[in-house]
Design a protein around this motif. Sequence first.
Motif, mmCIF file in Angstrom:
data_model
loop_
_atom_site.group_PDB
_atom_site.id
_atom_site.type_symbol
_atom_site.label_atom_id
_atom_site.label_comp_id
_atom_site.label_asym_id
_atom_site.label_seq_id
_atom_site.Cartn_x
_atom_site.Cartn_y
_atom_site.Cartn_z
ATOM 1 N N SER A 120 7.842 -7.127 1.141
ATOM 2 C CA SER A 120 6.859 -6.410 1.777
ATOM 3 C C SER A 120 5.798 -5.353 1.061
ATOM 4 O O SER A 120 6.019 -5.652 -0.133
ATOM 5 C CB SER A 120 7.731 -5.238 2.713
ATOM 6 O OG SER A 120 8.060 -4.260 1.561
ATOM 7 N N VAL A 121 4.713 -5.109 1.697
ATOM 8 C CA VAL A 121 3.755 -4.553 0.977
ATOM 9 C C VAL A 121 3.222 -3.592 1.981
ATOM 10 O O VAL A 121 2.829 -3.854 3.135
ATOM 11 C CB VAL A 121 2.565 -5.685 0.740
ATOM 12 C CG1 VAL A 121 1.416 -4.803 0.108
ATOM 13 C CG2 VAL A 121 3.266 -6.863 0.038
ATOM 14 N N ARG A 122 3.097 -2.161 1.167
ATOM 15 C CA ARG A 122 2.264 -1.223 2.180
ATOM 16 C C ARG A 122 1.307 -0.515 1.296
ATOM 17 O O ARG A 122 1.494 -0.243 0.029
ATOM 18 C CB ARG A 122 3.241 -0.478 2.691
ATOM 19 C CG ARG A 122 4.231 0.404 1.890
ATOM 20 C CD ARG A 122 5.049 1.290 2.592
ATOM 21 N NE ARG A 122 5.957 2.244 1.956
ATOM 22 C CZ ARG A 122 7.045 1.959 0.972
ATOM 23 N NH1 ARG A 122 7.430 0.867 1.206
ATOM 24 N NH2 ARG A 122 7.507 3.085 0.298
ATOM 25 N N ARG A 123 0.174 -0.129 1.793
ATOM 26 C CA ARG A 123 -0.886 0.487 1.105
ATOM 27 C C ARG A 123 -0.194 1.898 0.681
ATOM 28 O O ARG A 123 0.551 2.525 1.354
ATOM 29 C CB ARG A 123 -2.066 0.487 2.108
ATOM 30 C CG ARG A 123 -3.396 1.027 1.272
ATOM 31 C CD ARG A 123 -4.431 1.234 2.596
ATOM 32 N NE ARG A 123 -5.718 1.630 1.871
ATOM 33 C CZ ARG A 123 -6.608 0.642 1.469
ATOM 34 N NH1 ARG A 123 -6.442 -0.697 1.847
ATOM 35 N NH2 ARG A 123 -7.930 0.816 1.085
ATOM 36 N N HIS A 124 -0.917 2.288 -0.522
ATOM 37 C CA HIS A 124 -0.530 3.312 -1.209
ATOM 38 C C HIS A 124 -1.713 4.168 -1.623
ATOM 39 O O HIS A 124 -2.389 3.294 -2.631
ATOM 40 C CB HIS A 124 0.585 3.215 -2.362
ATOM 41 C CG HIS A 124 0.881 4.365 -3.057
ATOM 42 N ND1 HIS A 124 1.572 5.315 -2.694
ATOM 43 C CD2 HIS A 124 0.738 4.708 -4.171
ATOM 44 C CE1 HIS A 124 1.784 6.285 -3.397
ATOM 45 N NE2 HIS A 124 1.274 5.919 -4.406
ATOM 46 N N GLU A 139 -5.578 4.874 -2.030
ATOM 47 C CA GLU A 139 -6.919 4.248 -1.496
ATOM 48 C C GLU A 139 -7.035 2.736 -1.864
ATOM 49 O O GLU A 139 -7.511 2.006 -0.986
ATOM 50 C CB GLU A 139 -8.242 4.831 -2.361
ATOM 51 C CG GLU A 139 -8.525 6.301 -1.772
ATOM 52 C CD GLU A 139 -9.994 7.001 -2.679
ATOM 53 O OE1 GLU A 139 -10.415 5.973 -2.989
ATOM 54 O OE2 GLU A 139 -10.286 7.815 -2.363
ATOM 55 N N SER A 140 -6.290 2.535 -3.122
ATOM 56 C CA SER A 140 -6.465 0.942 -3.300
ATOM 57 C C SER A 140 -5.256 0.239 -4.098
ATOM 58 O O SER A 140 -5.149 -0.837 -4.070
ATOM 59 C CB SER A 140 -7.628 0.804 -4.587
ATOM 60 O OG SER A 140 -7.145 1.581 -5.712
ATOM 61 N N ALA A 141 -4.095 1.086 -4.175
ATOM 62 C CA ALA A 141 -2.855 0.684 -4.582
ATOM 63 C C ALA A 141 -2.163 0.322 -3.502
ATOM 64 O O ALA A 141 -2.297 0.385 -2.302
ATOM 65 C CB ALA A 141 -2.138 1.791 -5.630
ATOM 66 N N ALA A 142 -0.852 -0.484 -3.919
ATOM 67 C CA ALA A 142 0.152 -0.857 -2.628
ATOM 68 C C ALA A 142 1.477 -0.713 -3.403
ATOM 69 O O ALA A 142 1.846 -1.092 -4.580
ATOM 70 C CB ALA A 142 -0.134 -2.472 -2.528
ATOM 71 N N ILE A 143 2.273 -0.158 -2.572
ATOM 72 C CA ILE A 143 4.036 -0.302 -2.671
ATOM 73 C C ILE A 143 4.507 -1.547 -2.307
ATOM 74 O O ILE A 143 4.317 -1.963 -1.359
ATOM 75 C CB ILE A 143 4.595 0.999 -2.247
ATOM 76 C CG1 ILE A 143 4.134 2.203 -2.644
ATOM 77 C CG2 ILE A 143 6.045 0.751 -2.535
ATOM 78 C CD1 ILE A 143 4.474 3.461 -2.042
ATOM 79 N N VAL A 144 4.905 -2.190 -3.339
ATOM 80 C CA VAL A 144 5.306 -3.541 -3.353
ATOM 81 C C VAL A 144 7.063 -3.782 -3.522
ATOM 82 O O VAL A 144 7.433 -3.306 -4.313
ATOM 83 C CB VAL A 144 4.808 -4.878 -4.246
ATOM 84 C CG1 VAL A 144 5.251 -6.140 -3.749
ATOM 85 C CG2 VAL A 144 2.956 -4.343 -3.860
ATOM 86 N N PRO A 197 4.012 -11.807 1.781
ATOM 87 C CA PRO A 197 5.437 -11.967 1.763
ATOM 88 C C PRO A 197 5.897 -13.500 1.727
ATOM 89 O O PRO A 197 5.410 -14.085 2.337
ATOM 90 C CB PRO A 197 5.945 -11.445 3.519
ATOM 91 C CG PRO A 197 4.784 -10.459 3.741
ATOM 92 C CD PRO A 197 3.479 -11.034 3.052
ATOM 93 N N GLY A 198 6.966 -13.407 0.988
ATOM 94 C CA GLY A 198 7.335 -14.756 0.469
ATOM 95 C C GLY A 198 7.016 -15.377 -0.815
ATOM 96 O O GLY A 198 7.594 -16.287 -1.452
#
Length: 244
Positions: A11-15, A17-22, A50-51
Amino acid sequence: MEWRDEGAVLSVRRHGESAAIVEIFTQEHGRHVGVVRGGAGRRMAPILQPGAQLAVTWKARLEDHIGSYTVEPVKSRAAQVMGDGLALAALGSVTALLSFTLPERETAPAVYAPTMALLDMLGDNPLWPLAYLRWELALLEDMGFGLDLTRCAVTGSREDLAYVSPRTGRAVSRGGAGDWADRLLPLPPSLLGQGPAETFEIAAGLRTTGHFLETWLAPALGGKPLPAARQRFVDAFARQSRSA
């Protein structure tokens, strides 16, 4: 604190302005979360799907911190499934179930190899639905909720096994089922490792594995409902089975 590993994006969710929690299912460190700088940007978006298989480096000042990832693409897998709605739904189910099921930061070698093999098959190998069904069965087994499909719970026979007890998870033969057959779950040959399988058999098998995911596994993980992605896949597969 630093380590290197390889794994598939769950999964990926925005964190910010520009980062993501993966969230990544890694080979040596299990289901592990980290921040990817720039992960929400246009350059990284095609990589963090994803994947997707990634080579990752995780760093943190302390082991219990969320830490940060640097990532390198190994295999996209997106092209395999984007033109196949059913395979895309299966991918969503796999990643959601892993995120739901696996304890964070614990290795799961018995699940990792079958998962990577299944992800490689999705949309690319016509036998992937059977592999998916057996993957759910293996996931139950690894989480301590394996089914006993070796012999009839009533007669002890290994022949003509056709049902599964929804209460005990044990196989039941046609003769042993008697008048209780309509209260039992189906046991298609595909769940016994006998294949290839027709789509209606796989759909029946998904009904059985789904029962134990819902009534055994989910309560043990705090009682949350199974991920909706799993039901979306099952519904899509059932529609295909009926049309076939």
